[in-house]
Scaffold this active site. Structure first.
Site, PDB file in Angstrom:
ATOM      1  N   ALA A  71       0.824  -1.209   0.000  1.00 39.78           N
ATOM      2  CA  ALA A  71       0.000   0.000   0.000  1.00 39.78           C
ATOM      3  C   ALA A  71       0.860   1.261   0.000  1.00 39.78           C
ATOM      4  CB  ALA A  71      -0.922   0.008   1.213  1.00 39.78           C
ATOM      5  N   THR A  72       2.054   1.147   0.565  1.00 41.77           N
ATOM      6  CA  THR A  72       2.961   2.301   0.514  1.00 41.77           C
ATOM      7  C   THR A  72       3.244   2.674  -0.931  1.00 41.77           C
ATOM      8  OG1 THR A  72       3.944   1.776   2.652  1.00 41.77           O
ATOM      9  CG2 THR A  72       5.272   3.105   1.150  1.00 41.77           C
ATOM     10  N   ASN A 153      -5.398   3.256  11.120  1.00 39.34           N
ATOM     11  CA  ASN A 153      -4.618   2.114  11.597  1.00 39.34           C
ATOM     12  C   ASN A 153      -4.387   2.194  13.099  1.00 39.34           C
ATOM     13  OD1 ASN A 153      -3.109   4.389  10.593  1.00 39.34           O
ATOM     14  ND2 ASN A 153      -1.249   3.321  11.182  1.00 39.34           N
ATOM     15  N   GLN A 181      -6.911  -0.332   6.161  1.00 40.07           N
ATOM     16  CA  GLN A 181      -7.532  -0.862   7.383  1.00 40.07           C
ATOM     17  C   GLN A 181      -9.023  -1.115   7.219  1.00 40.07           C
ATOM     18  OE1 GLN A 181      -5.811  -1.834   9.968  1.00 40.07           O
ATOM     19  NE2 GLN A 181      -3.823  -0.968   9.455  1.00 40.07           N
ATOM     20  N   SER A 201      -3.742  -3.607   0.913  1.00 34.98           N
ATOM     21  CA  SER A 201      -2.526  -4.369   1.170  1.00 34.98           C
ATOM     22  C   SER A 201      -2.858  -5.729   1.767  1.00 34.98           C
ATOM     23  CB  SER A 201      -1.639  -3.588   2.151  1.00 34.98           C
ATOM     24  OG  SER A 201      -0.443  -4.267   2.400  1.00 34.98           O
ATOM     25  N   ALA A 202      -2.343  -6.791   1.174  1.00 32.46           N
ATOM     26  CA  ALA A 202      -2.775  -8.154   1.520  1.00 32.46           C
ATOM     27  C   ALA A 202      -2.434  -8.561   2.944  1.00 32.46           C
ATOM     28  CB  ALA A 202      -2.168  -9.161   0.542  1.00 32.46           C
ATOM     29  N   HIS A 203      -1.323  -8.056   3.469  1.00 37.90           N
ATOM     30  CA  HIS A 203      -0.904  -8.569   4.783  1.00 37.90           C
ATOM     31  C   HIS A 203      -1.726  -7.993   5.913  1.00 37.90           C
ATOM     32  CE1 HIS A 203       1.639  -5.140   6.389  1.00 37.90           C
ATOM     33  NE2 HIS A 203       1.574  -4.789   5.108  1.00 37.90           N
ATOM     34  N   THR A 239       7.504  -8.085 -13.484  1.00 36.73           N
ATOM     35  CA  THR A 239       6.919  -9.417 -13.589  1.00 36.73           C
ATOM     36  C   THR A 239       5.896  -9.655 -12.494  1.00 36.73           C
ATOM     37  OG1 THR A 239       8.926 -10.294 -14.597  1.00 36.73           O
ATOM     38  CG2 THR A 239       7.449 -11.899 -13.554  1.00 36.73           C
ATOM     39  N   CYS A 326       5.465   1.838  11.551  1.00 38.90           N
ATOM     40  CA  CYS A 326       6.299   2.679  10.700  1.00 38.90           C
ATOM     41  C   CYS A 326       6.832   3.864  11.502  1.00 38.90           C
ATOM     42  CB  CYS A 326       5.489   3.191   9.515  1.00 38.90           C
ATOM     43  SG  CYS A 326       4.580   1.884   8.721  1.00 38.90           S
TER      44      CYS A 326
END
Ligand SMILES: Cc1ncc(COP(=O)(O)O)c(CNc2co[nH]c2=O)c1O
Length: 399
Positions: A71-72, A153, A181, A201-203, A239, A326
């Protein structure tokens, strides 16, 4: 017992997600852009993941979803490319955002200010929420973009994204929301809410770290940041990370297939934990629970430094945080608590607890017990916390 309560920072990869990813590391490992079967054999699974991603946010076929590394990257892409397209090559010079965005927004805005862009950082109210009328009042004919996070967040508080989207649409201003979030945690329906760009963002929803995306409404123009290779229609070269894209799609399917039921189960555990911790004297939590993501608590404990509490919790095998990882290295006051009006001392006492669908009742029981004893221990050695009778019900347990 080990208890992980920092799910707003990152989540465990769901074992079902790992299972879905595995074949694409050393069995179907071809480059999807290669013409041979090693490459084309990845296409059915890739298409399925793309469909899962579109479905999770109810994107239409007219929209684009471009996979990024995180996401960053998505946030940097939107802000820097709007600057390129509408400031350097257009007649705009202004961006509206908020004081409490994630550092990937705030730092990029600082960079753009150094390039001459005017940035308005909107204040938030006492609940940490930006009000739609405030956004409206700062939009001018020179405004290139409004960027407001869907949910915080640090507090979990949810911004009025639907109202802000309607204002931006009415004013003809591009609207970006950092949905990190929100996606996979609360309902996100982009046929109901107008946004031009959405980062995710997947994580954050039990997918792998290192993959995210950017939703682009109506596939509108947005200069690429990554050039060469022409993947994703030239929008984001490089890729394709096949196993991670498949993992993100599976994670989104699992997170959203029964989202209301999942939210209710997580909220019940969160509320039980929050109610128990608020029995401690001189504590408060930020924001109305009905306008908060179901997994998040930001609690202030008078007389207990956040870092000291984290250390004690860590000694008890409990993982939590004082806010965005962060920003955690700088040990500064929680910026969101400062933004909602807490004084500097209070802003150093914030602890963020963020649950997940894997959090158990036994873990909640353990955290309640350890947290209360930790507060008693730390207040017992705190010079700043005068020995006083509790100001509200509940005894501070002796350690
Ligand atoms: C709202 C928001 N935007 C962007 C990001 C960055 O996402 P990434 O680039 O995919 O990692 C985060 C990560 N937030 C946090 C990371 O650690 N603690 C946090 O609260 C976030 O919460």
């Amino acid at each position: 017992m080990q208890v992980y309560l920092d799910n707003n920072a990152t989540t465990m990869c769901d074992p079902k997600v790992v299972e879905a990813m595995l074949p694409f590391f050393s069995e179907q490992y071809g480059n999807p852009n290669s013409l041979h079967k090693f490459g084309s054999s990845t296409h059915p699974a890739l298409m399925n993941a793309i469909n899962q991603t579109y479905k999770a946010i109810n994107a239409s076929d007219n929209d684009d979803i471009v996979f990024t590394s995180c996401a960053t990257e998505s946030n940097n892409w939107v802000l820097q490319s709007v600057w390129i397209d509408h400031v350097l090559n257009g007649d705009k010079n202004h961006i509206v955002t908020t004081e409490v965005e994630h550092p990937s927004i705030l730092s990029t805005c600082k960079f753009l200010e150094e390039q001459g862009v005017k940035v308005t950082y909107l204040p938030v109210n006492e609940e940490g929420v930006v009000e739609a009328h405030t956004v409206k009042s700062f939009i001018t004919d020179k405004t290139a973009l409004v960027s407001v996070m869907w949910a915080s967040n640090e507090t979990g508080m949810i911004n009025p994204i639907k109202e802000i989207g309607e204002i931006c649409k009415e004013k003809g201003v591009l609207f970006h929301t950092d949905g990190v979030q929100a996606v996979g945690k609360i309902p996100v329906d982009l046929q109901d809410v107008h946004v031009d760009f959405l980062s995710f963002s997947a994580h954050k929803f039990h997918g792998p770290k290192g993959i995210g995306g950017l939703y682009i409404k109506d596939s509108q123009e947005l200069s690429p940041l990554m050039h060469g290779g022409e993947q994703m229609g030239g929008r984001r070269s490089g890729t394709l990370n096949v196993p991670y894209i498949i993992g993100m799609g599976k994670a989104l399917e699992l997170a959203t297939e029964n989202i209301e039921e999942t939210m209710a189960k997580i909220r019940a555990k969160r509320d039980r934990l929050e109610d128990a911790l608020l029995e401690l004297s001189d504590t408060f939590t930020v924001g109305n629970r009905d306008n908060r993501t179901p997994n998040t608590i930001l609690i202030s404990i008078k007389g207990v430094e956040g870092e000291g509490m984290l250390w004690d919790l860590n000694n008890g095998e409990i993982g939590a945080s004082t806010g965005s990882a962060c920003a955690s290295e700088d040990l500064e006051a929680n910026t969101v608590m400062l933004a909602i009006g807490a004084d500097n001392e209070l802003a150093h006492t914030g602890i963020r607890l963020s649950l997940s669908r894997f959090t158990t009742d036994a873990e909640v029981d353990y955290v309640i017990s350890h947290f209360k004893n930790a507060v008693a221990r730390l207040r017992g050695i705190s010079s700043s916390f005068a020995k006083q009778a509790p100001t509200k019900g509940g005894e501070v347990q002796e350690c």
